[in-house]
Design a protein around this motif. Structure first.
Motif, PDB file in Angstrom:
ATOM      1  N   UNK A 133      18.302  43.989 -24.230  1.00 15.80           N
ATOM      2  CA  UNK A 133      18.475  45.381 -24.668  1.00 15.80           C
ATOM      3  C   UNK A 133      19.716  45.481 -25.540  1.00 15.80           C
ATOM      4  N   UNK A 134      19.579  46.142 -26.691  1.00 13.45           N
ATOM      5  CA  UNK A 134      20.721  46.277 -27.599  1.00 13.45           C
ATOM      6  C   UNK A 134      20.883  47.727 -28.033  1.00 13.45           C
ATOM      7  N   UNK A 135      22.141  48.108 -28.235  1.00 11.06           N
ATOM      8  CA  UNK A 135      22.486  49.417 -28.792  1.00 11.06           C
ATOM      9  C   UNK A 135      23.462  49.194 -29.936  1.00 11.06           C
ATOM     10  N   UNK A 136      23.193  49.812 -31.092  1.00 15.36           N
ATOM     11  CA  UNK A 136      24.064  49.692 -32.250  1.00 15.36           C
ATOM     12  C   UNK A 136      24.744  51.022 -32.533  1.00 15.36           C
ATOM     13  N   UNK A 137      26.020  50.985 -32.932  1.00 19.70           N
ATOM     14  CA  UNK A 137      26.750  52.237 -33.183  1.00 19.70           C
ATOM     15  C   UNK A 137      26.317  52.946 -34.457  1.00 19.70           C
ATOM     16  N   UNK A 138      25.539  52.295 -35.316  1.00 19.56           N
ATOM     17  CA  UNK A 138      25.143  52.912 -36.578  1.00 19.56           C
ATOM     18  C   UNK A 138      26.196  52.734 -37.657  1.00 19.56           C
TER      19      UNK A 138
END
Length: 633
Positions: free
Chosen positions: A194-199
Motif C-alpha cells: 500500500x502506498x500514499x503519495x503527497x502529490x
C-alpha cells in the motif's frame, strides 16, 4: 603475465542504502557464488578475506590465485532505495571507474551498456526530469518506461548513472498492489503493498509542531560526528515555521537545556539556539537516554493543538533499552489520539539500531542511520526534512479490519509528509476488497479520505521489493520481544530473499569445474548442502550485519564506531591500487608505467629492452661471483 598468478581483489560500489543480494564470479575452471545460510553452532568459519564491506557502500570479494590471461566474469545483484526530494524520485547507480582499471592497449574494445526499466505501478503519467547518460526510449506506457544506453568508449565511465522522474498529481493519491506468493515462499499468505503519495502541491499546509531535539553529546561523539550533527541541527531549525515551538536538550549523564520550556520559532530564538549549540555541544561524559526522553515527554504533555515531535540522535547503546521502549509505549497510551511522534537517528555501529527502529515504530516516527562518518550530515538533513513536514496523520486503512488475518509492516502506520511517500506492506488471509480508503487528519484537523485503487501486481516482484523493510522491522520486533518464533521468521525471510540478516550469514561458496571431452562441465552440487557442511570450513562474507549495539564500548566512551569493515590486508591492497604513484618504487610495476610503455615508439622499446637485458647479465655475473668466487666466508 600468463605464467604467473595472484589473488584478485574485486571491489563494487553498491549505492545509497544498498543491500547486497548475491555475487557470482566465473574464472578459468572455477566459479564462486554467495549464499545466505543459518549458522550452525559447531560450524567452522574461516576468518580470511574472502569478501565483505570495505566501507558501507563498497563491497569486495577476493578470488585466490587467478592465472594471468584469464577472463573474469562478475555479476553482482543488490537492492537500492529510491530517493525522494521535492516531488522527484531519483536513483543513482555507481558507474564511475578509477583510471587504473582502463586497459592501456588500444586493442581492447570498451563497451558500456545500461538497460533501464521503470515501473511505478501507479497508473499515472511519468515525467522524466534528469538523466546523466544519453538514454534511448524503447517503450512507454502508463506508469511504465523502458530505456537503453549503449556506447563504445575510449575510457570507462567517469560519472555515476543518475535518473530522476516525477509523477504528477496535484492532490493526495495512493493505491494497493496485490500478489500471490511463489511456490518456494515459506509464507503462503497473500502479499499487499500500500502506498500514499503527497502529490505535487509542495505548498500544502503542514501541521503546526512542537518539537524537542534530544542530542547525545557524550565523549564518544567527539570530532566529526558531533560537528556534523551541529550543522544538521542548525539547518533543521531553519526548517521550522513561525507557528512552531521548539526546545533542545543535549545529554550525556546529565541534561543541558536550551530553555526551561518550549520556545516560539523566531529569528532571535533560532540565533540564540545556534549560539547555544556552538557553546554547549562539547563531547564529554557518558550516555543516559531514558532521562531526556521522559523530560521531552513532560514538556510536550500539554500539547493540544499542535503535533508533538521528539527527535533523538545518539551513537551509543545503554542498559535497559527494552524498558525504555515499554515506558514510551505507556506514554503513548496515556496521551490518546495526539501522541508525540518519536523519530530516531543512529550514528555508527555501537548504538542498537533495532532499539532505535522499534522506538520510532512505537512513536509513528522516522528512523534513519549513518554508518559512514561522511554521510551523517546529508542523511540527518534528509531525516529532519522528511519528519518536519507532516500533512496527514493518524492514518487508518478501512479494509484491514475486514480481512480474516493480516500482518502489517510497520505495525503503527507513520504520518504522510511532503518529504516522503508512505509505504505499508504485509501479508493477509481472506479476500481483499476491490476498493479501499485511507483516512487521516489534515493540518486544519479535518478528516481526509483517499481512494486507493486495488490492482494485481503482474510484473512487480513484491517479495523482493518488500524484503529489506520487512526483515529490518521483524528483527526489531524479535529483539524487543525476545521471541524465537520471530527469529525463525527472520531467518526464513532472509534465506528466501537473499538479504543478510542478524540471524543468518552470507558465505562465499567455491564450485569446481572439470574438463570432459574438451568441454567444461560444472560439478552440480547442492548449494544448500554445501553451505551447511560441518566438516569443511566456510568463507564468511564480513560486515553484513549491524549487530544489537555495544554497551561496553558506550560505557568506555570509545569514539563513535563505524565498524571495522575492512580487513587490514585488504585495505592495504586497495590503498596501493588507488595511489600506486605515491612512491617511486611502486612506479616500476604500476599501471602508470604500463601506460608509459604503451606510448613509446619501437626504437625506444628496443633500447629499453637491451638495457634491461644488460642489467640482468650484470646481476647474474654478481651472483656467480658471490657463489663461486674466492674467499672463505
Amino acid at each position: 603475465m600468463g605464467s604467473r598468478s595472484c589473488d584478485c581483489l574485486l571491489v563494487v560500489p553498491t549505492g545509497d542504502q544498498g543491500s547486497i543480494l548475491g555475487v557470482e564470479v566465473d574464472v578459468a575452471r572455477r566459479s564462486y557464488s554467495t549464499q545466505i545460510v543459518q549458522r550452525e553452532e559447531d560450524q567452522k568459519i574461516k576468518t580470511d578475506e574472502s569478501g565483505g564491506l570495505l566501507k558501507p557502500q563498497l563491497f569486495f570479494v577476493t578470488i585466490p590465485q587467478v592465472d594471468g590471461g584469464c577472463e573474469i566474469s562478475l555479476k553482482v545483484s543488490w537492492s537500492q532505495k529510491l530517493l525522494y526530494k521535492d516531488g522527484l524520485f531519483a536513483v543513482t547507480v555507481p558507474f564511475r571507474f578509477p583510471d587504473f582499471v582502463n586497459p592501456s592497449a588500444k586493442i581492447f574494445s570498451k563497451r558500456e551498456k545500461v538497460h533501464l526499466y521503470v515501473n511505478t505501478s501507479t497508473g499515472k503519467e511519468v515525467v522524466i526530469q534528469r538523466t546523466s547518460h544519453a538514454l534511448k526510449e524503447e517503450r512507454r506506457g502508463l506508469g511504465k518506461m523502458s530505456f537503453l544506453y549503449e556506447a563504445n568508449v575510449e575510457y570507462w565511465s567517469t560519472q555515476d548513472f543518475h535518473f530522476s522522474y516525477s509523477i504528477y498529481s496535484n492532490d493526495l493519491f495512493g493505491g494497493v498492489l496485490l500478489q500471490s506468493p511463489s511456490v518456494h515462499d515459506y509464507d503462503q499468505r497473500e502479499m499487499f503493498y500500500l502506498y500514499l503519495f503527497p502529490g505535487s502541491n509542495l505548498s500544502r499546509k503542514v501541521f503546526r509542531k512542537e518539537v524537542v531535539f534530544l542530542v547525545d553529546i557524550s565523549g564518544s561523539m567527539q570530532g566529526k560526528p558531533l560537528e556534523n550533527v551541529k550543522n544538521a541541527l542548525s539547518a533543521a531549525l531553519l526548517e521550522l515555521s513561525s507557528r512552531d515551538y521548539f526546545n533542545i536538550i543535549a545529554f550525556n549523564e546529565e541534561m543541558h537545556f536550551f530553555s526551561s520550556s518550549l520556545e516560539p520559532t523566531t529569528e532571535d530564538s533560532i540565533e540564540n539556539a545556534t549560539q547555544w549549540i556552538s557553546k554547549t555541544f562539547v563531547a564529554s561524559g557518558g550516555t543516559n537516554i531514558l532521562q531526556p526522553l521522559n523530560e521531552a515527554m513532560r514538556q510536550l504533555s500539554k500539547t493540544s493543538e499542535a503535533l508533538p515531535h521528539i527527535f533523538l540522535v545518539t551513537d551509543g547503546s545503554v542498559e535497559g533499552e527494552r524498558d525504555i521502549c515499554c515506558a514510551m509505549r505507556t506514554h503513548m497510551s496515556d496521551k490518546g489520539s495526539i501522541n508525540p511522534r518519536i523519530s530516531t537517528f543512529g550514528i555508527g555501529t555501537y548504538c542498537n539500531h533495532y532499539f532505535l527502529r522499534m522506538l520510532s515504530s512505537i512513536g509513528r516516527g522516522q528512523y534513519e542511520a549513518a554508518c559512514d562518518p561522511d554521510s551523517i550530515e546529508v542523511q540527518m538533513r534528509r531525516w529532519f526534512r522528511r519528519a518536519l513536514s507532516p500533512i496527514l496523520v493518524n492514518i487508518t486503512i478501512d479494509i484491514l479490519d475486514h480481512l480474516e488475518a493480516f500482518e502489517v509492516y510497520p505495525f503503527n502506520i507513520p504520518d504522510l509528509s511532503l518529504g516522503c511517500p508512505l509505504v505499508v506492506s504485509g501479508r493477509y488471509e481472506g479476500r481483499f476488497p476491490d476498493s479501499a480508503k485511507a483516512k487521516g487528519s489534515l493540518a486544519d484537523m479535518s478528516d481526509s479520505f483517499v481512494d486507493l485503487k486495488v490492482q494485481i501486481a503482474k510484473d512487480t516482484p513484491l517479495d523482493k521489493v518488500l524484503a529489506k523493510q520487512q526483515i529490518d522491522l521483524l528483527t526489531s520486533q524479535a529483539w524487543f520481544s525476545e521471541s524465537k518464533q520471530l527469529e525463525e521468521k527472520v531467518i526464513k525471510r532472509s534465506i528466501d530473499s537473499g538479504i543478510p540478516a542478524e540471524y543468518t550469514d552470507m558465505i562465499l561458496l567455491r564450485h569446481e569445474e572439470e574438463k570432459q571431452d574438451g568441454v567444461k562441465q560444472a560439478k552440480k552440487q547442492d548449494k544448500h548442502k554445501q553451505g551447511k557442511t560441518k566438516d569443511q570450513p566456510i568463507n564468511l562474507v564480513h560486515g553484513m550485519k549491524l549487530g544489537f549495539g555495544n554497551v561496553a564500548a558506550t560505557t568506555e566512551n570509545l569514539p563513535t564506531g563505524f565498524g571495522e569493515l575492512k580487513p587490514p590486508e585488504t585495505s592495504h591492497v586497495l590503498v596501493k591500487a588507488a595511489g600506486c604513484c605515491s612512491k617511486l618504487c611502486d612506479c616500476c610495476c604500476c599501471m602508470c608505467f604500463i601506460k608509459a610503455c604503451s606510448k613509446m615508439n619501437d626504437q625506444c622499446v628496443i633500447a629499453l629492452t637491451q638495457l634491461c637485458t644488460a642489467l640482468s647479465f650484470l646481476a647474474c655475473f654478481e651472483c656467480c661471483s658471490l657463489c663461486c668466487g674466492g674467499g672463505s666466508d
